[in-house]
Design an enzyme around this catalytic site. Structure first.
Site, PDB file in Angstrom:
ATOM      1  N   LYS A 107     -10.211  -5.588  10.053  1.00 49.62           N
ATOM      2  CA  LYS A 107     -11.317  -4.957   9.327  1.00 49.62           C
ATOM      3  C   LYS A 107     -12.631  -5.005  10.108  1.00 49.62           C
ATOM      4  O   LYS A 107     -13.445  -4.083  10.029  1.00 49.62           O
ATOM      5  CB  LYS A 107     -11.494  -5.600   7.952  1.00 49.62           C
ATOM      6  CG  LYS A 107     -10.341  -5.313   6.992  1.00 49.62           C
ATOM      7  CD  LYS A 107     -10.605  -5.945   5.626  1.00 49.62           C
ATOM      8  CE  LYS A 107      -9.429  -5.768   4.692  1.00 49.62           C
ATOM      9  NZ  LYS A 107      -9.691  -6.343   3.354  1.00 49.62           N
TER      10      LYS A 107
ATOM     11  N   GLY B   9      -5.242 -11.374  -7.708  1.00 53.27           N
ATOM     12  CA  GLY B   9      -5.847 -10.233  -7.037  1.00 53.27           C
ATOM     13  C   GLY B   9      -5.016  -8.967  -6.991  1.00 53.27           C
ATOM     14  O   GLY B   9      -5.384  -8.029  -6.270  1.00 53.27           O
TER      15      GLY B   9
ATOM     16  N   THR C  67      -6.143  -3.458   7.140  1.00 56.89           N
ATOM     17  CA  THR C  67      -6.045  -4.787   6.548  1.00 56.89           C
ATOM     18  C   THR C  67      -6.102  -5.833   7.655  1.00 56.89           C
ATOM     19  O   THR C  67      -6.351  -5.512   8.822  1.00 56.89           O
ATOM     20  CB  THR C  67      -4.773  -4.893   5.669  1.00 56.89           C
ATOM     21  OG1 THR C  67      -4.807  -6.143   4.973  1.00 56.89           O
ATOM     22  CG2 THR C  67      -3.496  -4.770   6.470  1.00 56.89           C
TER      23      THR C  67
ATOM     24  N   SER D  79       0.804  -1.224   0.000  1.00 58.04           N
ATOM     25  CA  SER D  79       0.000   0.000   0.000  1.00 58.04           C
ATOM     26  C   SER D  79       0.839   1.278   0.000  1.00 58.04           C
ATOM     27  O   SER D  79       0.502   2.227  -0.722  1.00 58.04           O
ATOM     28  CB  SER D  79      -0.962  -0.005   1.180  1.00 58.04           C
ATOM     29  OG  SER D  79      -1.934  -1.017   1.022  1.00 58.04           O
TER      30      SER D  79
ATOM     31  N   ASP E 155     -13.171  -2.890  -1.110  1.00 58.86           N
ATOM     32  CA  ASP E 155     -12.698  -4.149  -1.692  1.00 58.86           C
ATOM     33  C   ASP E 155     -13.547  -4.604  -2.875  1.00 58.86           C
ATOM     34  O   ASP E 155     -13.026  -4.965  -3.934  1.00 58.86           O
ATOM     35  CB  ASP E 155     -12.679  -5.248  -0.626  1.00 58.86           C
ATOM     36  CG  ASP E 155     -11.537  -5.079   0.365  1.00 58.86           C
ATOM     37  OD1 ASP E 155     -10.492  -4.528  -0.025  1.00 58.86           O
ATOM     38  OD2 ASP E 155     -11.695  -5.503   1.526  1.00 58.86           O
TER      39      ASP E 155
END
Length: 274
Positions: A66, A239, A62, A17, A103
């Site tokens: 969450k 992903g 993350t 990230s 997401d």
């Protein structure tokens, strides 16, 4: 002075990230810093409050936090409410926290905008009934598919999640209930690949010309991608694009500008060429 953002998780050292948001900021001319926070499993709320008390302007969340972020949020977007999970926190002017979940938006954007998948009239199999599946259900349904089957090793969890959606086109079953079924898209939202495994689905449940998508990603094809190629999937995606797209949505919520994702995905795919 650069405004501060961060991602919190445990573990966190592997997170891409900071690189992603650094690229977004450079690309869009935003003055911001983005760091990593190793969350304390016993005091997640304290970590979050400290970050915002010290002037933080936004936080990504993350695993494994969450669900706790969802509980902490004073108000939640419809997407976060339905997902039961928050991956993006925004401080409100009065000091409260707004929670979002990007997401599912990231997954759908990667499939449609980056790869050209068309959901209209398609049958979809979603493997797994945990938080990853719950987080993407509503955006998948909003994309226009005809029906969606949630399959899980423990059938009761899939049935429970399907019932919570409350739509006729959503059903649940155990993995052993997939015999004779056929799907245009299979999404793996399980963590089986982390141990090198693949969910035990029938070998003929992918329709001719069907696609697969693994929410996991790596430097080499995931076990589910390898399985997909053996089954002659038209496309076997991982992903990584979802990771970048969900980050872009967070960035947009924070900064009000939407970055270009294609160059960032390319950078992460081939860092040595950039």
């Amino acid at each position: 002075m650069a405004e501060k953002y961060a991602v919190i998780g445990n573990p966190i050292v592997h997170s891409k990230s900071p690189l992603i948001h650094q690229e977004f900021a450079h690309q869009t001319g935003q003055d911001m810093e983005y760091g990593r926070i190793l969350g304390n499993s016993d005091d997640f709320a304290g970590d979050v409050r400290r970050f915002f008390a010290e002037g933080g302007r936004g936080m990504n969340v993350t695993v494994p936090f969450k669900g706790q972020a969802w509980e902490m949020a004073d108000e939640r977007s419809p997407g976060a409410e339905g997902a039961g999970a928050v991956n993006t926190l925004i401080p409100l002017p009065d000091g409260r926290l707004s929670g979002h979940n990007t997401d599912g938006i990231g997954l759908v954007r990667d499939l449609t905008e980056n790869n050209g998948f068309e959901f209209g009239g398609k049958r979809l199999l979603l493997l797994g009934a945990g938080g990853a599946s719950r987080g993407v259900l509503r955006p998948l349904l909003d994309a226009g598919l005809s029906d969606l089957v949630i399959a899980n090793r423990t059938a009761s969890k899939a049935l429970e999640l399907a019932a919570a959606v409350g739509e006729d086109r959503v059903s649940g079953c155990g993995l052993d209930g997939l015999t004779g079924e056929c799907f245009d898209l299979i999404i793996n939202a399980t963590s089986a690949g982390l141990e090198g495994g693949v969910p035990a689905v029938p070998s003929d449940c992918l329709a001719p010309g069907g696609w697969t998508y693994d929410m996991l990603y790596g430097d080499t094809p995931t076990p589910f991608q390898r399985w997909s190629r053996e089954k002659e999937a038209a496309r076997a995606l991982d992903g990584l694009g979802m990771l970048v797209e969900q980050a872009a949505e967070s960035f947009f919520l924070w900064r009000g500008v939407r970055p270009e994702t294609a160059p960032v995905i390319a950078l992460l795919r081939n860092p040595q060429t950039h």
